[in-house]
Design a protein around this motif. Structure first.
Motif, PDB file in Angstrom:
ATOM      1  N   PHE A   1       0.838  -1.192   0.000  1.00  0.00           N
ATOM      2  CA  PHE A   1       0.000   0.000   0.000  1.00  0.00           C
ATOM      3  C   PHE A   1       0.882   1.255   0.000  1.00  0.00           C
ATOM      4  CE2 PHE A   1      -2.749  -3.346   1.494  1.00  0.00           C
ATOM      5  CZ  PHE A   1      -3.944  -3.067   0.845  1.00  0.00           C
ATOM      6  N   PRO A   2       0.416   2.335  -0.598  1.00  0.00           N
ATOM      7  CA  PRO A   2       1.284   3.501  -0.817  1.00  0.00           C
ATOM      8  C   PRO A   2       1.585   4.311   0.437  1.00  0.00           C
ATOM      9  CG  PRO A   2      -0.940   3.949  -1.619  1.00  0.00           C
ATOM     10  CD  PRO A   2      -0.906   2.492  -1.246  1.00  0.00           C
ATOM     11  N   GLN A   3       0.821   4.135   1.505  1.00  0.00           N
ATOM     12  CA  GLN A   3       1.008   4.977   2.684  1.00  0.00           C
ATOM     13  C   GLN A   3       2.340   4.662   3.382  1.00  0.00           C
ATOM     14  OE1 GLN A   3      -1.801   3.398   1.929  1.00  0.00           O
ATOM     15  NE2 GLN A   3      -3.314   5.018   1.692  1.00  0.00           N
ATOM     16  N   ASN A   4       3.070   5.696   3.762  1.00  0.00           N
ATOM     17  CA  ASN A   4       4.298   5.555   4.546  1.00  0.00           C
ATOM     18  C   ASN A   4       4.004   5.894   5.996  1.00  0.00           C
ATOM     19  OD1 ASN A   4       5.973   4.913   2.319  1.00  0.00           O
ATOM     20  ND2 ASN A   4       6.149   7.096   1.799  1.00  0.00           N
ATOM     21  N   ASN A   5       4.237   4.935   6.900  1.00  0.00           N
ATOM     22  CA  ASN A   5       3.871   5.112   8.300  1.00  0.00           C
ATOM     23  C   ASN A   5       5.070   5.496   9.149  1.00  0.00           C
ATOM     24  OD1 ASN A   5       0.938   4.217   9.172  1.00  0.00           O
ATOM     25  ND2 ASN A   5       1.517   2.973   7.399  1.00  0.00           N
ATOM     26  N   ASP A   6       4.831   6.436  10.087  1.00  0.00           N
ATOM     27  CA  ASP A   6       5.873   6.825  11.033  1.00  0.00           C
ATOM     28  C   ASP A   6       6.043   5.807  12.149  1.00  0.00           C
ATOM     29  OD1 ASP A   6       6.237   9.141   9.608  1.00  0.00           O
ATOM     30  OD2 ASP A   6       4.914  10.356  10.874  1.00  0.00           O
ATOM     31  N   HIS A   7       4.985   5.039  12.436  1.00  0.00           N
ATOM     32  CA  HIS A   7       5.032   4.033  13.496  1.00  0.00           C
ATOM     33  C   HIS A   7       4.481   2.719  12.951  1.00  0.00           C
ATOM     34  CE1 HIS A   7       5.995   7.126  16.473  1.00  0.00           C
ATOM     35  NE2 HIS A   7       5.040   7.861  15.929  1.00  0.00           N
ATOM     36  N   LYS A   8       4.668   1.641  13.713  1.00  0.00           N
ATOM     37  CA  LYS A   8       4.204   0.330  13.267  1.00  0.00           C
ATOM     38  C   LYS A   8       2.678   0.310  13.221  1.00  0.00           C
ATOM     39  CE  LYS A   8       8.123  -2.083  15.342  1.00  0.00           C
ATOM     40  NZ  LYS A   8       8.550  -3.077  16.346  1.00  0.00           N
ATOM     41  N   PRO A   9       2.097   0.090  12.063  1.00  0.00           N
ATOM     42  CA  PRO A   9       0.639   0.056  11.950  1.00  0.00           C
ATOM     43  C   PRO A   9       0.077  -1.345  12.144  1.00  0.00           C
ATOM     44  CG  PRO A   9       1.613   0.047   9.785  1.00  0.00           C
ATOM     45  CD  PRO A   9       2.760   0.053  10.758  1.00  0.00           C
ATOM     46  N   ILE A  10      -1.251  -1.431  12.218  1.00  0.00           N
ATOM     47  CA  ILE A  10      -1.983  -2.692  12.341  1.00  0.00           C
ATOM     48  C   ILE A  10      -2.982  -2.764  11.192  1.00  0.00           C
ATOM     49  CG2 ILE A  10      -3.606  -4.011  13.765  1.00  0.00           C
ATOM     50  CD1 ILE A  10      -2.374  -2.619  16.205  1.00  0.00           C
ATOM     51  N   ALA A  11      -3.117  -3.952  10.587  1.00  0.00           N
ATOM     52  CA  ALA A  11      -4.044  -4.122   9.471  1.00  0.00           C
ATOM     53  C   ALA A  11      -4.970  -5.288   9.743  1.00  0.00           C
ATOM     54  CB  ALA A  11      -3.285  -4.355   8.166  1.00  0.00           C
ATOM     55  N   SER A  12      -6.273  -5.105   9.527  1.00  0.00           N
ATOM     56  CA  SER A  12      -7.288  -6.122   9.758  1.00  0.00           C
ATOM     57  C   SER A  12      -7.939  -6.506   8.433  1.00  0.00           C
ATOM     58  CB  SER A  12      -8.356  -5.594  10.721  1.00  0.00           C
ATOM     59  OG  SER A  12      -9.450  -6.493  10.821  1.00  0.00           O
ATOM     60  N   LEU A  13      -8.131  -7.819   8.211  1.00  0.00           N
ATOM     61  CA  LEU A  13      -8.803  -8.328   7.028  1.00  0.00           C
ATOM     62  C   LEU A  13     -10.181  -8.859   7.411  1.00  0.00           C
ATOM     63  CD1 LEU A  13      -5.863 -10.380   5.477  1.00  0.00           C
ATOM     64  CD2 LEU A  13      -6.813  -8.274   4.531  1.00  0.00           C
ATOM     65  N   SER A  14     -11.163  -8.697   6.511  1.00  0.00           N
ATOM     66  CA  SER A  14     -12.472  -9.300   6.749  1.00  0.00           C
ATOM     67  C   SER A  14     -12.343 -10.811   6.627  1.00  0.00           C
ATOM     68  CB  SER A  14     -13.492  -8.752   5.748  1.00  0.00           C
ATOM     69  OG  SER A  14     -13.042  -8.895   4.417  1.00  0.00           O
ATOM     70  N   LYS A  15     -13.044 -11.570   7.487  1.00  0.00           N
ATOM     71  CA  LYS A  15     -12.808 -12.993   7.627  1.00  0.00           C
ATOM     72  C   LYS A  15     -13.793 -13.879   6.880  1.00  0.00           C
ATOM     73  CE  LYS A  15      -9.532 -12.483  10.725  1.00  0.00           C
ATOM     74  NZ  LYS A  15      -9.733 -11.097  11.089  1.00  0.00           N
ATOM     75  N   LYS A  16     -15.086 -13.649   7.056  1.00  0.00           N
ATOM     76  CA  LYS A  16     -16.093 -14.589   6.557  1.00  0.00           C
ATOM     77  C   LYS A  16     -16.362 -14.332   5.086  1.00  0.00           C
ATOM     78  CE  LYS A  16     -16.433 -16.362  10.617  1.00  0.00           C
ATOM     79  NZ  LYS A  16     -15.271 -15.670  11.178  1.00  0.00           N
ATOM     80  N   CYS A  17     -15.537 -14.912   4.223  1.00  0.00           N
ATOM     81  CA  CYS A  17     -15.599 -14.636   2.793  1.00  0.00           C
ATOM     82  C   CYS A  17     -16.220 -15.819   2.055  1.00  0.00           C
ATOM     83  CB  CYS A  17     -14.195 -14.369   2.256  1.00  0.00           C
ATOM     84  SG  CYS A  17     -13.302 -13.079   3.166  1.00  0.00           S
ATOM     85  N   TYR A  18     -17.297 -15.568   1.309  1.00  0.00           N
ATOM     86  CA  TYR A  18     -17.960 -16.616   0.547  1.00  0.00           C
ATOM     87  C   TYR A  18     -17.726 -16.455  -0.952  1.00  0.00           C
ATOM     88  CZ  TYR A  18     -20.285 -18.560   4.591  1.00  0.00           C
ATOM     89  OH  TYR A  18     -20.545 -19.185   5.790  1.00  0.00           O
ATOM     90  N   ASP A  19     -16.931 -15.471  -1.337  1.00  0.00           N
ATOM     91  CA  ASP A  19     -16.498 -15.313  -2.717  1.00  0.00           C
ATOM     92  C   ASP A  19     -15.074 -14.769  -2.644  1.00  0.00           C
ATOM     93  OD1 ASP A  19     -16.808 -12.659  -1.966  1.00  0.00           O
ATOM     94  OD2 ASP A  19     -18.717 -12.436  -3.008  1.00  0.00           O
ATOM     95  N   ASN A  20     -14.608 -14.064  -3.645  1.00  0.00           N
ATOM     96  CA  ASN A  20     -13.249 -13.530  -3.625  1.00  0.00           C
ATOM     97  C   ASN A  20     -13.203 -12.067  -3.196  1.00  0.00           C
ATOM     98  OD1 ASN A  20     -11.570 -15.763  -4.332  1.00  0.00           O
ATOM     99  ND2 ASN A  20     -12.427 -15.680  -6.392  1.00  0.00           N
TER     100      ASN A  20
END
Length: 435
Positions: A86-105
């Protein structure tokens, strides 16, 4: 079928490994997943894992300056995966969450973006190809120090739920989208504060939403609504001293499942509930753990089955991931089938001690049953000893060598190389003999 991702090392390089089980967690195998690693020595911090119809995707942080949010998406059928930065440059350690219950792509990601010091906001993207490409950026209000996102998409819908901490307002906030992330409605959840950190969201319906998070000073809390957010309630587990402990929650088959780590004693606990207020009563515990456990995580399988994974230091302080497959329906006997998830990639560890005086220990890991050769050579390339020449089962193997050659004579002082060959895998390491 379930997947597990965890941090580790490959050939001394920081790595993230992905495992697969096809029997509800009783056995874990490499399948087609070789994980990822950074040959420059930059550590990789795992954030999340999600499974779509065709792919397995992880989000992680490249731990460098600046910090970068990345994803790696690999086909379930195997082959090479796809990296995205991703293009964003972070000054500190970031956290990323993904959606879990996927029934397609379809897949969603929400992550922290530190644009100036600790000034942070939440950034959202979505993907229609399981994490190969990401589009439709949406940034939530700047200036409110938004951290620690948790995102959920209702299966088969465009309804997305995102909970996060707004430290400047000292509260939790919930943002909802009914059009796949194009626009959002946001509300402040009342009677919460900044100590409600590390929230995890689970959604039964648009009316019933449950958030599991920290609660000041040292416990956990389930904050929930049954009327779409008009009013909110709280339920506390009967345990304390759990600040920033590992926790997870999911909803499936008309029940909530949750797993947490508790301190004093340090054990993994889990519970099934029909309603959020049932989490206030006692929980089951997995007591066959080491002196220190952490990072409890949860996966739903099928029927009444669920998996609990955690980090465990039982093997001489060497961190290892363990999994416990449980049948959580009340009245049904639990199978208590606990399995250690071995390191994902073939590996040959450094011998110890090194330099060697009389004996040395060599340890290596196989991800599948293999014909194994472990041989020792001198600096001229001459074979001096054969330590292993046989078919061995997958797992971690260890042997002690007394520094003698093929004729059982002691080797003179010098530099030697020991080489492991297992299938297509070959690795060589150096040892020094000093008597």
């Amino acid at each position: 079928i379930a997947y597990c991702a965890f941090e580790g090392y490959y050939n001394d390089y920081p790595a993230i490994m992905i495992y697969k089980t096809t029997d509800g967690g009783r056995h874990w195998g490499p399948d087609a997943f070789a994980g990822i690693y950074n040959s420059n020595g930059i550590s990789l911090i795992l954030c999340d894992i999600a499974v779509t119809t065709d792919r397995v995707c992880i989000s992680y942080v490249r731990n460098s300056s600046p910090y970068k949010i990345c994803t790696y998406s690999v086909p379930k059928t195997g082959g090479n995966g796809d990296f995205y930065e991703f293009p964003q440059n972070n000054d500190h350690k970031p956290i990323a969450s993904l959606s879990k219950k996927c029934y397609d792509n379809t897949l969603d990601i929400a992550f922290e973006y530190f644009y100036s010091g600790w000034d942070g906001c939440i950034v959202y993207y979505n993907s229609s190809d399981g994490g190969i490409t990401w589009l439709n950026e949406y940034s939530f209000a700047l200036g409110e120090e938004h951290y620690e996102p948790s995102i959920y998409r209702r299966p088969g819908t465009n309804d997305i739920y995102l909970v996060y901490v707004a430290y400047a307002l000292n509260t939790l906030k919930l943002s909802r989208s009914s059009n796949g992330g194009a626009s959002w409605d946001t509300q402040t959840i009342p009677n919460t504060d900044a100590d409600h950190g590390w929230p995890i969201i689970s959604v039964k319906s648009p009316s019933e939403i449950v958030i599991l998070s920290n609660y000041s000073p040292s416990s956990l809390v389930f904050t929930w609504t049954t009327n779409g957010g008009s009013t909110w309630n709280k339920t506390f587990p009967p345990y304390t001293n759990m600040t920033e402990c590992g926790r997870d929650i999911c909803y499936k088959a008309n029940k909530y499942r949750a797993a947490i780590e508790t301190w004093n004693p340090n054990v993994i606990r889990y519970k099934t509930a029909n309603h959020p207020d049932e989490f206030s009563s006692s929980w089951n515990s997995i007591n066959d753990v080491a002196s220190y456990v952490a990072f409890a995580s949860l996966g739903y399988v099928s029927g009444h089955g669920a998996l609990v994974c955690w980090w465990d230091n039982r093997e001489g302080g060497i961190g290892k991931v363990f999994c416990d497959a449980e049948n959580w329906e009340p009245g049904v006997e639990e199978n208590n089938q606990q399995t250690g998830i071995l390191p994902k990639l073939f590996s040959l560890n450094k011998n110890y001690p090194n330099p060697v005086n009389s004996n040395t220990v060599i340890e290596y890991t196989l991800t599948e049953n293999s014909k194994v050769y472990l041989k020792v050579f001198d600096t001229s390339g001459k074979l001096v000893s054969i330590l292993v020449n046989e078919v061995q089962k997958s797992g971690t193997h260890q042997l002690t060598w007394d520094i003698r050659d093929i004729t059982r004579k002691q080797l003179p002082n010098g530099v030697y190389f020991y080489r492991l060959t297992a299938g297509d895998y070959t690795e060589t390491r150096k040892m020094v003999v000093v008597r």
